[in-house]
Design a protein around this motif. Structure first.
Motif, mmCIF file in Angstrom:
data_model
loop_
_atom_site.group_PDB
_atom_site.id
_atom_site.type_symbol
_atom_site.label_atom_id
_atom_site.label_comp_id
_atom_site.label_asym_id
_atom_site.label_seq_id
_atom_site.Cartn_x
_atom_site.Cartn_y
_atom_site.Cartn_z
ATOM 1 N N UNK A 443 18.452 11.520 1.529
ATOM 2 C CA UNK A 443 17.217 10.769 2.061
ATOM 3 C C UNK A 443 17.328 11.010 3.596
ATOM 4 N N UNK A 444 18.226 11.648 4.298
ATOM 5 C CA UNK A 444 18.069 11.987 5.648
ATOM 6 C C UNK A 444 17.217 13.008 6.064
ATOM 7 N N UNK A 445 16.203 12.581 6.892
ATOM 8 C CA UNK A 445 15.217 13.642 7.298
ATOM 9 C C UNK A 445 15.592 14.895 8.227
ATOM 10 N N UNK A 446 16.744 14.434 8.763
ATOM 11 C CA UNK A 446 17.487 15.466 9.610
ATOM 12 C C UNK A 446 17.483 17.043 8.867
ATOM 13 N N UNK A 447 17.988 16.832 7.784
ATOM 14 C CA UNK A 447 18.283 17.730 7.073
ATOM 15 C C UNK A 447 16.967 18.317 6.173
ATOM 16 N N UNK A 448 15.778 17.613 6.330
ATOM 17 C CA UNK A 448 14.667 18.159 5.417
ATOM 18 C C UNK A 448 13.902 19.224 6.074
ATOM 19 N N UNK A 449 13.339 20.427 5.291
ATOM 20 C CA UNK A 449 12.724 21.378 5.938
ATOM 21 C C UNK A 449 11.216 20.912 6.079
ATOM 22 N N UNK A 502 22.343 1.485 3.252
ATOM 23 C CA UNK A 502 21.311 2.606 3.021
ATOM 24 C C UNK A 502 20.148 2.180 3.522
ATOM 25 N N UNK A 503 19.616 0.963 3.161
ATOM 26 C CA UNK A 503 18.462 0.276 3.717
ATOM 27 C C UNK A 503 18.316 0.125 4.995
ATOM 28 N N UNK A 504 19.343 0.126 5.851
ATOM 29 C CA UNK A 504 19.299 -0.027 7.421
ATOM 30 C C UNK A 504 19.295 1.327 7.910
ATOM 31 N N UNK A 505 19.686 2.195 7.026
ATOM 32 C CA UNK A 505 19.563 3.773 7.574
ATOM 33 C C UNK A 505 18.088 4.290 7.351
ATOM 34 N N UNK A 506 17.711 3.540 6.166
ATOM 35 C CA UNK A 506 16.211 3.937 6.217
ATOM 36 C C UNK A 506 15.329 3.320 7.125
ATOM 37 N N UNK A 507 15.377 2.005 7.501
ATOM 38 C CA UNK A 507 14.736 1.602 8.533
ATOM 39 C C UNK A 507 14.567 2.365 9.823
ATOM 40 N N UNK A 508 15.888 2.741 10.140
ATOM 41 C CA UNK A 508 16.016 3.577 11.466
ATOM 42 C C UNK A 508 15.329 5.028 11.193
ATOM 43 N N UNK A 549 15.260 -4.044 12.430
ATOM 44 C CA UNK A 549 13.875 -4.175 12.299
ATOM 45 C C UNK A 549 13.419 -4.421 13.522
ATOM 46 N N UNK A 550 14.132 -5.775 14.098
ATOM 47 C CA UNK A 550 13.517 -6.206 15.657
ATOM 48 C C UNK A 550 13.923 -5.213 16.497
ATOM 49 N N UNK A 551 14.695 -4.272 16.544
ATOM 50 C CA UNK A 551 14.693 -3.354 17.656
ATOM 51 C C UNK A 551 13.846 -2.389 17.761
ATOM 52 N N UNK A 552 12.949 -2.330 16.669
ATOM 53 C CA UNK A 552 11.715 -1.292 16.450
ATOM 54 C C UNK A 552 10.678 -1.740 17.353
ATOM 55 N N UNK A 553 10.676 -2.945 17.709
ATOM 56 C CA UNK A 553 9.517 -3.630 18.393
ATOM 57 C C UNK A 553 8.236 -3.421 17.871
ATOM 58 N N UNK A 554 8.312 -3.356 16.380
ATOM 59 C CA UNK A 554 7.048 -2.828 15.572
ATOM 60 C C UNK A 554 6.093 -4.265 15.258
ATOM 61 N N UNK A 555 4.907 -4.425 15.964
ATOM 62 C CA UNK A 555 4.232 -5.434 15.610
ATOM 63 C C UNK A 555 3.953 -5.800 14.279
ATOM 64 N N UNK A 556 3.811 -4.786 13.504
ATOM 65 C CA UNK A 556 3.718 -5.185 12.023
ATOM 66 C C UNK A 556 4.800 -6.042 11.534
ATOM 67 N N UNK A 557 5.985 -5.411 11.535
ATOM 68 C CA UNK A 557 7.438 -6.198 11.452
ATOM 69 C C UNK A 557 7.343 -7.646 11.776
#
Length: 822
Positions: A443-449, A502-508, A549-557
């Motif tokens: 699920x790591x986007x870094x190695x996705x094409x 893993x969920x924390x990794x997904x949030x990031x 989640x707080x670190x993203x400073x996303x108003x939806x969150x």
């Protein structure tokens, strides 16, 4: 000499004594002007680039091995090898090398020239060859002494190797071995041990080929059983013939391949178990033995890959329901060893290996195996799956997305992996940790094409959140239905910690996918139930998830957090922790400090309005009091919209003016002689700006009056310097005689005694004549209106520091200061 071209692979020996593949190309020999001599040139077959340019040095020892290999050393600790596709090409290049060095092409190694003492060199020159004693029982001691005395000298080693090779001496020694065993002649057997061990240290491929042949290798191992330092001989032959069994899970029809497998196993056994651990001085003497094993393994993999019938039968039996469990266990173990074996290959060979397995259907086979009940079989299948994920995660992702169109979610390969992770019976969850690492890679986007037509990230993440995420979060949701975790044992807590990781990794790393999932499924509220766990590591995992989640400073969150009052479990955990100074205490304070420093207004207001009474007595850090101050500043701005709009106007006016306008005004100012300005005369900004400023004076005055009323309260809340090191908000509003007003910041007014805003200076309000018209005296610098200093503006502080430097350098306090008078 004419150039000859042959297809070769170039290898170099690395620090770990492993051969690294440098590429495939075509070799030629020719004169190179830059190197001043005949050289070996290898050009890459892909782009024609130069892979190798090596001068054929007359003093370099070249070795010819296994009819298709040429090995030599360019310098100390830098070995090279050319692996030819055809024997004819190897022979032709070998003849060129021997021709340059003046050697007979029939030899397999060119002689080394080394520095030796004059006496030793004279002896060697006077005796062109080394004469071996007759191979007789009573001469074994003499032979052993000759071998031992030849090892220190490279030249003598070379002559000894040539003598052993030319006279077929090894086979004669092995015949004597049988005689000594029959006679139980331990003295002779001990001499034979020393002789055979010395022959290994000669590091000669031609001798290895004789010793490792089918008819000789077991006798060689027999000689090495009789170590004089051991009280009893070892029983290596008994182990190899009776204990070690060669299992053919799939019959191998190629006799050459079968013989190569037997030979490699036995030579590896000699290297690892039979030969004593080499000393520092002997280690390099066995480099040829390492190379022999390495190239044998490469050859075995290649022969198995080319045998389509073998691999077809292997995968057919793996997936056949009629295959019994024992047979399937052997098949899976073979495939696991086969994949593990591939890790020693170079990247090009490994690519071909995994492509072959993929084409044969290894992923569907693994899916069948992982659905079985046998734990050992599943464990082996997991190891195979890890090799595939590490090699090419995109290949695995493509497969699972294709099968989702045909199968239910329950039998998807990736869901089987998640289920095995959840159901790991190991108390330490060793298998679950391994599987979590594989899922993280997938699920790591870094190695996705990403291609022009489709994006793997979008497609796979949509698939994962639709078909797999509910399986991953099922244990979390099942355990957090109440205010406390329903199961709080160590193993369950460990599993939930892995899932949270893993969920924390997904949030990031994931954007709207994980955001929609968390908000729609109310995941954060369920996660924060784990703050009540008795296991500190799990509570910290839950807090880390919220912090991310707080670190993203996303108003939806943020709105989701406020709507559900999700800071409540955190505040409870903070209060329950009491005055203990531990990781939980520090982590919670750090999260609120982050909200304060980053000035996340919505969360600041939410925390103070709902939880201030719970934390107002916390005095050992200033975090919560700082949050309260932030909150009060926000409220005052909301209560005075004119003031807030004025600040916006001033900031735009002060910081967003056209640079060309500033340059023009400065040019006019510097071109104006100060002597031409009479007392009371000032350079004034446009009247429309003054009018706007006058309209804003009244709300400022009211604001400052309220500020004075609260001054004593602020002194109790915070010291004069707030947590960030900046000055606390303070303003100076002074009135001159008459109705004139001078509004300036403390720093700009008090730090410059001679500035226009200070008493006694030409531009101060006290020196200006009274007028019935109310006019604001506003200090300006370079055309910028300076009404109020905002302590949160870093740019303002920098301006003040620059002003101090300028005032010191320029001397007269009036420079670049505009004066206002009526």
């Amino acid at each position: 000499m004419t150039d000859t071209r042959r297809r070769v692979k170039v290898y170099t020996l690395n620090e770990d004594r492993q051969w690294d593949d440098r590429g495939t190309g075509h070799v030629s020999s020719g004169y190179v002007e830059r190197l001043k001599g005949m050289s070996l040139l290898v050009r890459a077959e892909s782009d024609g680039s130069l892979l190798l340019e090596s001068k054929i040095n007359p003093n370099t020892a070249y070795q010819k091995q296994q009819d298709t290999l040429i090995v030599w050393s360019e310098a100390e600790n830098y070995d090279l090898a050319l692996s030819f596709q055809e024997k004819a090409g190897c022979d032709e290049i070998w003849e060129k090398i021997c021709q340059v060095q003046g050697k007979d092409p029939s030899v397999d190694i060119t002689q080394e020239l080394v520095d030796e003492s004059e006496e030793e060199r004279f002896d060697d020159l006077s005796s062109p060859g080394l004469e071996l004693p007759p191979c007789e029982l009573n001469r074994l001691e003499e032979v052993a002494e000759l071998v031992a005395s030849s090892l220190p000298s490279p030249l003598r080693r070379e002559k000894l190797a040539l003598a052993l090779e030319n006279e077929g001496y090894i086979k004669k020694l092995l015949e004597l071995f049988h005689v000594c065993e029959d006679l139980e002649n331990l003295e002779g057997l001990h001499h034979l041990y020393e002789i055979i061990k010395g022959i290994f240290l000669l590091n000669r491929t031609a001798l290895f080929e004789v010793m490792f042949s089918e008819e000789c290798i077991m006798d060689v191992i027999g000689c090495l059983e009789y170590d004089p330092s051991l009280p009893q001989p070892r029983k290596h032959r008994e182990f190899l013939t009776k204990t070690a069994k060669f299992k053919e899970v799939i019959p191998i029809s190629d006799p050459e391949l079968k013989q190569k497998i037997h030979q490699t196993y036995r030579v590896q056994y000699i290297q690892d178990m039979v030969l004593p651990t080499p000393s520092v001085f002997e280690e390099n003497m066995l480099s040829t033995l390492h190379s022999f094993i390495f190239f044998n393994k490469v050859e075995i993999v290649g022969m198995l890959q080319d045998d389509e019938k073998f691999l077809t039968d292997l995968f057919a039996q793996l997936t056949d329901e009629a295959t019994d469990d024992d047979k399937r266990h052997e098949l899976v173990n073979f495939l696991k060893e086969f994949c593990a074996f591939s890790q020693t290959l170079q990247p090009q060979n490994r690519d071909a290996f995994f492509k072959t397995l993929s084409n044969m259907g290894i992923l569907p086979a693994l899916e069948v195996i992982l659905g079985m009940d046998d734990i050992q079989v599943r464990s082996a299948a997991t190891d195979i799956f890890s090799y595939l994920v590490e090699y090419n995660p995109s290949m695995v992702r493509e497969f699972v997305m294709q099968e989702a169109q045909q199968n239910d979610d329950d039998i998807l390969l990736i869901n089987l992996i998640i289920e095995h992770m959840i159901c790991d019976t190991d108390p330490e969850l060793g298998g679950a940790v391994q599987l979590m690492g594989l899922l993280r890679t997938l699920v790591d986007p870094e190695n996705m094409l990403a291609t022009a037509n489709k994006t793997e990230k979008t497609e796979f993440l949509s698939f994962f959140y639709k078909h797999c995420m509910h399986v991953l979060t099922a244990p979390l949701l099942a355990n957090t239905t109440e205010e406390k975790p329903s199961k709080d044992d160590f193993q369950t807590s460990q599993l939930l910690a892995l899932i949270l990781e893993l969920l924390t990794f997904c949030v990031e790393h994931h954007t709207y996918h994980i955001k929609n999932y968390i908000i729609n499924k109310d995941i954060l509220r369920r996660v924060l139930v784990l703050m009540a766990s008795s296991h500190a590591f799990l509570a910290l995992c839950a807090l880390r998830f919220m912090r991310k989640i707080v670190g993203l400073k996303d108003e939806f969150y943020n709105r989701y957090i406020m709507r559900n009052f999700l800071f409540e479990p955190v505040i409870k955990a903070f209060l329950n922790n009491g005055s203990r100074y531990n990781l939980m205490n520090s982590a919670i304070i750090e999260m609120f400090e982050y909200i304060r420093v980053e000035d996340i207004k919505s969360l600041t207001a939410h925390v103070i309005e709902n939880y201030w009474k719970a934390v107002e007595d916390v005095n050992y850090v200033q975090t919560f009091k700082g949050l309260k101050l932030r909150y009060e500043q926000q409220r005052e701005r909301q209560d005075n919209p004119k003031l807030d709009s004025m600040r916006s106007i001033l900031r735009n006016h002060r910081f967003r003016r056209d640079a060309r306008t500033l340059e023009d005004e400065e040019e006019i100012w510097f071109n104006t002689d100060e002597d031409d300005l009479e007392d009371g005369e000032a350079v004034v900004p446009p009247s429309d700006k003054l009018k706007a400023d006058e309209d804003l004076i009244d709300p400022i005055s009211k604001f400052m009056e309220r500020k004075k009323l609260k001054e004593s309260e602020e002194k109790e809340i915070l010291p004069k310097t707030n947590l960030t090191g900046r000055q606390s908000p303070s303003f100076k509003l002074s009135f001159s005689s008459g109705n004139k007003t001078n509004l300036t910041s403390q720093s700009s007014a008090s730090n410059h005694p001679g500035s226009p805003g200070s008493p006694g200076s030409p531009g101060s309000p006290g020196s200006v004549t009274k007028s019935t018209t109310q006019t604001a005296a506003i200090t300006t610098k370079g055309g910028l209106v300076g009404l109020v200093d905002y302590p949160d503006d870093d740019e303002e502080e920098e301006e003040e520091e620059e002003e101090e430097v300028e005032s010191k350098e320029e001397g007269p306090p009036l420079s670049k200061k505009s004066r206002l008078g009526s």
